[in-house]
Design a protein around this motif. Structure first.
Motif, PDB file in Angstrom:
ATOM      1  N   SER A  47       0.785  -1.209  -0.038  1.00  0.00           N
ATOM      2  CA  SER A  47       0.196   0.063  -0.024  1.00  0.00           C
ATOM      3  C   SER A  47       0.827   1.151  -0.065  1.00  0.00           C
ATOM      4  CB  SER A  47      -1.029   0.003   1.164  1.00  0.00           C
ATOM      5  OG  SER A  47      -0.325   0.005   2.316  1.00  0.00           O
ATOM      6  N   ASN A  48       2.000   1.130   0.335  1.00  0.00           N
ATOM      7  CA  ASN A  48       2.872   2.572   0.616  1.00  0.00           C
ATOM      8  C   ASN A  48       3.685   2.658  -0.763  1.00  0.00           C
ATOM      9  OD1 ASN A  48       2.320   2.922   3.236  1.00  0.00           O
ATOM     10  ND2 ASN A  48       3.858   1.784   3.998  1.00  0.00           N
ATOM     11  N   GLN A  49       3.397   1.733  -1.713  1.00  0.00           N
ATOM     12  CA  GLN A  49       4.361   1.688  -2.854  1.00  0.00           C
ATOM     13  C   GLN A  49       3.586   1.666  -4.127  1.00  0.00           C
ATOM     14  OE1 GLN A  49       6.000  -1.870  -1.493  1.00  0.00           O
ATOM     15  NE2 GLN A  49       8.087  -0.946  -2.093  1.00  0.00           N
ATOM     16  N   LEU A  50       2.135   1.388  -4.127  1.00  0.00           N
ATOM     17  CA  LEU A  50       1.367   1.501  -5.148  1.00  0.00           C
ATOM     18  C   LEU A  50      -0.219   1.381  -4.891  1.00  0.00           C
ATOM     19  CD1 LEU A  50       0.324  -1.761  -5.486  1.00  0.00           C
ATOM     20  CD2 LEU A  50       2.554  -2.314  -6.378  1.00  0.00           C
ATOM     21  N   THR A  51      -0.698   1.592  -5.955  1.00  0.00           N
ATOM     22  CA  THR A  51      -2.434   1.578  -5.887  1.00  0.00           C
ATOM     23  C   THR A  51      -2.828   0.280  -6.721  1.00  0.00           C
ATOM     24  OG1 THR A  51      -2.448   3.893  -5.318  1.00  0.00           O
ATOM     25  CG2 THR A  51      -4.478   2.802  -6.139  1.00  0.00           C
ATOM     26  N   LEU A  52      -3.631  -0.517  -6.093  1.00  0.00           N
ATOM     27  CA  LEU A  52      -4.308  -1.651  -6.865  1.00  0.00           C
ATOM     28  C   LEU A  52      -5.821  -1.366  -7.215  1.00  0.00           C
ATOM     29  CD1 LEU A  52      -3.074  -4.772  -4.871  1.00  0.00           C
ATOM     30  CD2 LEU A  52      -2.623  -4.174  -7.186  1.00  0.00           C
ATOM     31  N   VAL A  53      -6.123  -1.455  -8.527  1.00  0.00           N
ATOM     32  CA  VAL A  53      -7.545  -1.251  -9.044  1.00  0.00           C
ATOM     33  C   VAL A  53      -8.028  -2.431  -9.582  1.00  0.00           C
ATOM     34  CG1 VAL A  53      -7.224   1.389  -8.936  1.00  0.00           C
ATOM     35  CG2 VAL A  53      -6.895   0.101 -10.996  1.00  0.00           C
ATOM     36  N   GLU A  54      -9.355  -2.801  -9.351  1.00  0.00           N
ATOM     37  CA  GLU A  54      -9.771  -3.863  -9.917  1.00  0.00           C
ATOM     38  C   GLU A  54     -10.494  -3.688 -11.288  1.00  0.00           C
ATOM     39  OE1 GLU A  54     -13.212  -6.947  -8.895  1.00  0.00           O
ATOM     40  OE2 GLU A  54     -11.770  -6.536  -7.247  1.00  0.00           O
ATOM     41  N   VAL A  55     -10.427  -4.198 -12.220  1.00  0.00           N
ATOM     42  CA  VAL A  55     -11.247  -3.895 -13.655  1.00  0.00           C
ATOM     43  C   VAL A  55     -11.891  -4.928 -13.936  1.00  0.00           C
ATOM     44  CG1 VAL A  55     -10.797  -2.749 -15.963  1.00  0.00           C
ATOM     45  CG2 VAL A  55      -9.220  -2.345 -14.125  1.00  0.00           C
ATOM     46  N   ASP A  56     -13.181  -4.808 -13.813  1.00  0.00           N
ATOM     47  CA  ASP A  56     -13.905  -5.991 -14.509  1.00  0.00           C
ATOM     48  C   ASP A  56     -14.244  -5.999 -15.927  1.00  0.00           C
ATOM     49  OD1 ASP A  56     -16.490  -7.402 -15.147  1.00  0.00           O
ATOM     50  OD2 ASP A  56     -17.427  -7.014 -13.164  1.00  0.00           O
ATOM     51  N   VAL A  57     -13.448  -7.051 -16.426  1.00  0.00           N
ATOM     52  CA  VAL A  57     -13.658  -6.969 -17.858  1.00  0.00           C
ATOM     53  C   VAL A  57     -15.047  -6.816 -18.583  1.00  0.00           C
ATOM     54  CG1 VAL A  57     -11.098  -8.058 -18.027  1.00  0.00           C
ATOM     55  CG2 VAL A  57     -13.255  -9.461 -17.891  1.00  0.00           C
ATOM     56  N   ASP A  58     -15.958  -7.463 -18.051  1.00  0.00           N
ATOM     57  CA  ASP A  58     -17.131  -7.568 -18.442  1.00  0.00           C
ATOM     58  C   ASP A  58     -17.947  -6.122 -18.447  1.00  0.00           C
ATOM     59  OD1 ASP A  58     -17.271 -10.162 -19.027  1.00  0.00           O
ATOM     60  OD2 ASP A  58     -18.055 -10.776 -17.172  1.00  0.00           O
ATOM     61  N   ALA A  59     -17.550  -5.334 -17.240  1.00  0.00           N
ATOM     62  CA  ALA A  59     -18.080  -3.862 -17.293  1.00  0.00           C
ATOM     63  C   ALA A  59     -17.543  -3.034 -18.224  1.00  0.00           C
ATOM     64  CB  ALA A  59     -18.133  -3.508 -15.836  1.00  0.00           C
ATOM     65  N   VAL A  60     -15.995  -3.229 -18.461  1.00  0.00           N
ATOM     66  CA  VAL A  60     -15.325  -2.345 -19.155  1.00  0.00           C
ATOM     67  C   VAL A  60     -14.721  -3.002 -20.281  1.00  0.00           C
ATOM     68  CG1 VAL A  60     -15.033  -0.505 -17.513  1.00  0.00           C
ATOM     69  CG2 VAL A  60     -13.556  -2.383 -17.587  1.00  0.00           C
ATOM     70  N   GLY A  61     -15.381  -3.892 -21.205  1.00  0.00           N
ATOM     71  CA  GLY A  61     -14.880  -4.725 -22.131  1.00  0.00           C
ATOM     72  C   GLY A  61     -13.856  -3.998 -23.198  1.00  0.00           C
ATOM     73  N   ASP A  62     -14.405  -2.709 -23.480  1.00  0.00           N
ATOM     74  CA  ASP A  62     -13.451  -2.202 -24.533  1.00  0.00           C
ATOM     75  C   ASP A  62     -11.918  -1.740 -24.078  1.00  0.00           C
ATOM     76  OD1 ASP A  62     -15.475  -2.009 -26.271  1.00  0.00           O
ATOM     77  OD2 ASP A  62     -16.082  -0.103 -25.966  1.00  0.00           O
ATOM     78  N   VAL A  63     -11.946  -1.626 -22.960  1.00  0.00           N
ATOM     79  CA  VAL A  63     -10.771  -1.482 -22.210  1.00  0.00           C
ATOM     80  C   VAL A  63      -9.721  -2.602 -22.304  1.00  0.00           C
ATOM     81  CG1 VAL A  63      -9.365  -0.925 -19.855  1.00  0.00           C
ATOM     82  CG2 VAL A  63     -11.330   0.723 -20.505  1.00  0.00           C
ATOM     83  N   SER A  64     -10.519  -3.715 -21.958  1.00  0.00           N
ATOM     84  CA  SER A  64      -9.589  -5.034 -22.048  1.00  0.00           C
ATOM     85  C   SER A  64      -8.802  -5.336 -23.462  1.00  0.00           C
ATOM     86  CB  SER A  64     -10.515  -6.080 -21.471  1.00  0.00           C
ATOM     87  OG  SER A  64     -11.094  -6.152 -20.305  1.00  0.00           O
ATOM     88  N   GLN A  65      -9.903  -4.892 -24.220  1.00  0.00           N
ATOM     89  CA  GLN A  65      -9.241  -5.170 -25.797  1.00  0.00           C
ATOM     90  C   GLN A  65      -8.283  -4.236 -25.967  1.00  0.00           C
ATOM     91  OE1 GLN A  65     -13.135  -4.723 -27.997  1.00  0.00           O
ATOM     92  NE2 GLN A  65     -13.555  -6.895 -27.584  1.00  0.00           N
ATOM     93  N   GLN A  66      -8.405  -2.924 -25.680  1.00  0.00           N
ATOM     94  CA  GLN A  66      -7.642  -1.743 -25.795  1.00  0.00           C
ATOM     95  C   GLN A  66      -6.338  -2.005 -25.100  1.00  0.00           C
ATOM     96  OE1 GLN A  66      -9.279   1.502 -24.348  1.00  0.00           O
ATOM     97  NE2 GLN A  66     -10.999   1.585 -25.845  1.00  0.00           N
ATOM     98  N   GLN A  67      -6.351  -2.703 -24.217  1.00  0.00           N
ATOM     99  CA  GLN A  67      -5.104  -3.062 -23.301  1.00  0.00           C
ATOM    100  C   GLN A  67      -4.549  -4.553 -23.826  1.00  0.00           C
ATOM    101  OE1 GLN A  67      -3.545  -0.674 -21.280  1.00  0.00           O
ATOM    102  NE2 GLN A  67      -5.078   0.595 -22.141  1.00  0.00           N
ATOM    103  N   ASN A  68      -5.237  -5.215 -24.663  1.00  0.00           N
ATOM    104  CA  ASN A  68      -4.728  -6.390 -25.187  1.00  0.00           C
ATOM    105  C   ASN A  68      -4.666  -7.734 -23.841  1.00  0.00           C
ATOM    106  OD1 ASN A  68      -4.181  -8.106 -27.380  1.00  0.00           O
ATOM    107  ND2 ASN A  68      -1.965  -7.960 -26.838  1.00  0.00           N
ATOM    108  N   ILE A  69      -5.725  -7.430 -23.100  1.00  0.00           N
ATOM    109  CA  ILE A  69      -5.898  -8.341 -22.016  1.00  0.00           C
ATOM    110  C   ILE A  69      -6.423  -9.802 -22.715  1.00  0.00           C
ATOM    111  CG2 ILE A  69      -7.025  -9.027 -19.876  1.00  0.00           C
ATOM    112  CD1 ILE A  69      -4.595  -6.672 -19.887  1.00  0.00           C
TER     113      ILE A  69
END
Length: 114
Positions: A47-69
């Motif tokens: 927690s002192n070094q980075l921030t983790l965020v959860e990305v639901d691939v179903d909710a933001v499908g375009d992002v997953s494709q753009q990021q080549n997940i």
């Protein structure tokens, strides 16, 4: 871990100058559920070094494709809108492998932001 539910939220999160690691997941993903029990401890450890965020691939499908997940769960580290390093494959990930990746992300970030 903050949940990202839109492309706008994702863009805001990765534009941060702080090291931000996006965890791409889905509710139906068995390997994603496998990491759920230990991720809060991992998040606390880093927690002192980075921030983790959860990305639901179903909710933001375009992002997953753009990021080549191509497989989930996947981890991608960003800072200032740039991808620094990624841990993307379709294999189940252990706590040790995730922590090793997060440490690698911290190391890469540190060399850029001296």
């Amino acid at each position: 871990m903050e949940k990202i539910t839109s492309e706008t939220e994702f863009q805001v999160a990765i534009q941060s100058p702080r090291l931000t690691v996006a965890v791409f997941k889905a509710d139906w993903c068995g390997d994603c559920k496998f990491i759920d029990p230990f991720m809060p401890e991992v998040e606390t450890k880093f927690s002192n070094q980075l921030t983790l965020v959860e990305v639901d691939v179903d909710a933001v499908g375009d992002v997953s494709q753009q990021q080549n997940i191509l497989g989930i769960p996947s981890f991608v580290a960003y800072s200032d809108g740039r991808e620094l390093v990624r841990y993307v494959n379709k294999l189940r990930k252990s706590r040790e492998e995730i922590e090793d990746f997060l440490q690698r992300a911290v190391d890469v970030y540190s060399t850029i932001h001296k």
